[in-house]
Motif scaffolding. Structure first.
Motif, mmCIF file in Angstrom:
data_model
loop_
_atom_site.group_PDB
_atom_site.id
_atom_site.type_symbol
_atom_site.label_atom_id
_atom_site.label_comp_id
_atom_site.label_asym_id
_atom_site.label_seq_id
_atom_site.Cartn_x
_atom_site.Cartn_y
_atom_site.Cartn_z
ATOM 1 N N HIS A 162 35.533 29.353 41.812
ATOM 2 C CA HIS A 162 34.817 30.869 42.213
ATOM 3 C C HIS A 162 33.512 30.027 43.061
ATOM 4 N N THR A 174 39.834 34.540 45.395
ATOM 5 C CA THR A 174 40.630 33.754 44.456
ATOM 6 C C THR A 174 41.596 34.878 43.807
ATOM 7 N N TYR A 176 44.768 35.177 40.643
ATOM 8 C CA TYR A 176 45.352 34.716 39.615
ATOM 9 C C TYR A 176 46.708 34.179 39.739
ATOM 10 N N ARG A 235 45.126 39.750 34.402
ATOM 11 C CA ARG A 235 43.993 40.534 33.687
ATOM 12 C C ARG A 235 42.848 40.526 34.397
ATOM 13 N N SER A 236 41.766 41.118 33.937
ATOM 14 C CA SER A 236 40.431 41.270 34.665
ATOM 15 C C SER A 236 40.147 40.200 34.027
ATOM 16 N N ARG A 237 38.823 39.592 34.697
ATOM 17 C CA ARG A 237 38.010 38.511 34.158
ATOM 18 C C ARG A 237 37.416 38.635 32.661
ATOM 19 N N GLU A 238 37.240 39.950 32.565
ATOM 20 C CA GLU A 238 36.594 40.492 31.186
ATOM 21 C C GLU A 238 37.687 40.109 30.018
ATOM 22 N N TRP A 240 40.436 38.354 30.283
ATOM 23 C CA TRP A 240 40.886 36.964 29.981
ATOM 24 C C TRP A 240 39.836 36.390 28.896
ATOM 25 N N ASN A 241 38.392 36.731 29.094
ATOM 26 C CA ASN A 241 37.626 36.259 28.240
ATOM 27 C C ASN A 241 37.630 36.784 26.778
ATOM 28 N N PHE A 284 43.570 30.079 38.181
ATOM 29 C CA PHE A 284 43.257 30.576 39.506
ATOM 30 C C PHE A 284 43.599 29.972 40.647
#
Length: 412
Positions: A162, A174, A176, A235-238, A240-241, A284
């Protein structure tokens, strides 16, 4: 131009410090490293360093430091979910490549590099978040979130998938990859079910439900990792977290895939491993770039900033290390100051072509690890078996593991 710091390196992970060390030790060229984290970052997981990576670490003077802190091995054994042998790849070899391969925690490698930077008097400034970059005719100016600025003759983006440096010089996005990885570390080898004795380690196990690797990771080999790469919805980054923090869910994913119809020791690990130790990593990718430099050629990308892809070939860190050493020989060329456009173009073309070959190799590995029907899986296992019968234990991978970064000078 000579009054400015010659090089500003953004990113204090592995590739950035390796570049700084290669420049200083072999060419007497100064640089300064800017790292986003406020201090040395102990996060991360165990990684594999093949001979082409270890060759660079030896050249920059940290191989002898990291070698006793990981597990050295030569062969990766491959089997199916019925514990039938499919083949053996000689991934490391003192005879053929001058090095065995090494399984080691990423943070150990990073710390060794940062410690050597200190020994060599190369400054590292922590807690520096790049927010903007301005490229002028004879210098690059970097702006940081704390309001400070810095100038250098050239700037290097070694700040990961990133990358803020990449975003400053070109428009990329970037994406997934469609794959994620789950890893569990620190399993006592003696605690494995007795069925583990039926397969030599390290071992890659392939089945219709996917792929599991079992790899010793301590110097004595008494501790092992297990990890699996698998397709998984985006999934969104949130999100994934959130999933990465849901250890119960991660363990459920493992159990659903490998809780039965696999060797007993694999089934046991998915059920008995302390779920709090599990790590989930979505992969990613950076789309193939036509160039790794800015238009004026004063900003240069290396490592995951330039070419992140799924780490299914054990070459993620190695490619960044190769970038670093080849670039150091390019920057130190006697004609670089007057002819840097031509020299950087030659370096860029060489590295892009090599990365294309490595990505093809990685993509093939990914296809072999993907779950399939029983018939397709049987054909894939036959392909693995036949390949090693045909190519032998080196697997026709001398081009990969025997790479010497210093050979870049032939392309100038």
């Amino acid at each position: 131009m000579s009054e400015l710091p010659y090089l500003a390196i953004v990113g204090g992970g592995i590739a950035g410090p390796a570049l700084a060390l290669s420049l200083k030790k072999h060419h007497g060229i100064s640089s300064i490293v800017y790292e986003l984290q406020p201090k040395y970052d102990v996060r991360g997981v165990n990684i594999t360093l093949a001979p082409n990576a270890l060759r660079v670490l030896q050249h920059v003077g940290v191989y002898d430091t990291v070698r006793p802190q990981g597990y050295r091995y030569e062969n990766i054994h491959m089997s199916n979910a019925r514990s039938q042998a499919l083949g053996t790849l000689r991934q490391g070899s003192p005879k053929h490549y001058n090095f065995s391969s090494l399984r080691i925690h990423r943070a150990i490698v990073q710390k060794a590099l940062l410690d050597e930077l200190k020994v060599q008097g190369i400054p590292v400034v922590f807690g520096k978040k790049l927010v903007q970059l301005h490229e002028e005719k004879e210098f690059v100016e970097l702006e940081f979130a704390d309001g400070t600025t810095a100038r250098a003759s050239f700037a290097i983006g070694a700040d990961g998938v990133h990358s803020r440096v990449r975003d400053a010089i070109m428009e990329t996005k970037t994406s997934y990859s469609g794959f994620m990885g789950i890893i569990g570390m620190g399993v006592k080898r003696e605690s494995l079910h007795k069925s583990a004795s039926q397969v030599p380690l390290p071992n890659f196990v392939f089945g219709s439900r996917g792929f599991v690797a079992i790899m010793p990771s301590s110097y004595e080999g008494d501790m092992v990792d297990f990890f699996s790469t698998m397709p998984y919805p985006a999934r969104s980054r949130e999100e994934w977290n959130e999933l990465a923090n849901d250890k119960t869910k991660i363990q459920e994913i493992l159990q659903q895939r490998y809780g039965n119809e696999w060797p007993h020791f694999i089934c046991d690990m998915t059920k008995d491993y302390d779920k709090e130790g599990l790590s989930l990593l979505p992969f990613f990718e950076v789309p193939p770039l036509e160039r790794w430099t800015s238009i004026k050629r004063r900003v240069i990308l290396i490592g995951d900033s330039a070419h992140a892809f799924t780490p299914q070939g054990g070459q993620g860190a190695a490619m960044g290390l190769e970038d670093a050493e080849t670039l150091s020989h390019t920057l130190s060329h006697p004609d670089f100051k007057s002819d840097y456009v031509r020299l950087l173009t030659a370096w860029e073309r060489h590295r892009i072509e090599r990365l294309r070959l490595v990505k093809d190799f990685t993509d093939l590995n990914g296809r072999l690890r993907t779950p399939d029907t029983a018939v397709i899986q049987w054909l894939k296992e036959l392909l693995i078996w036949g390949r090693f019968k045909w190519t032998g234990e080196l697997g026709n991978l001398q081009w990969l593991h025997g790479y010497n970064a210093e050979d870049i000078v032939r392309f100038f």
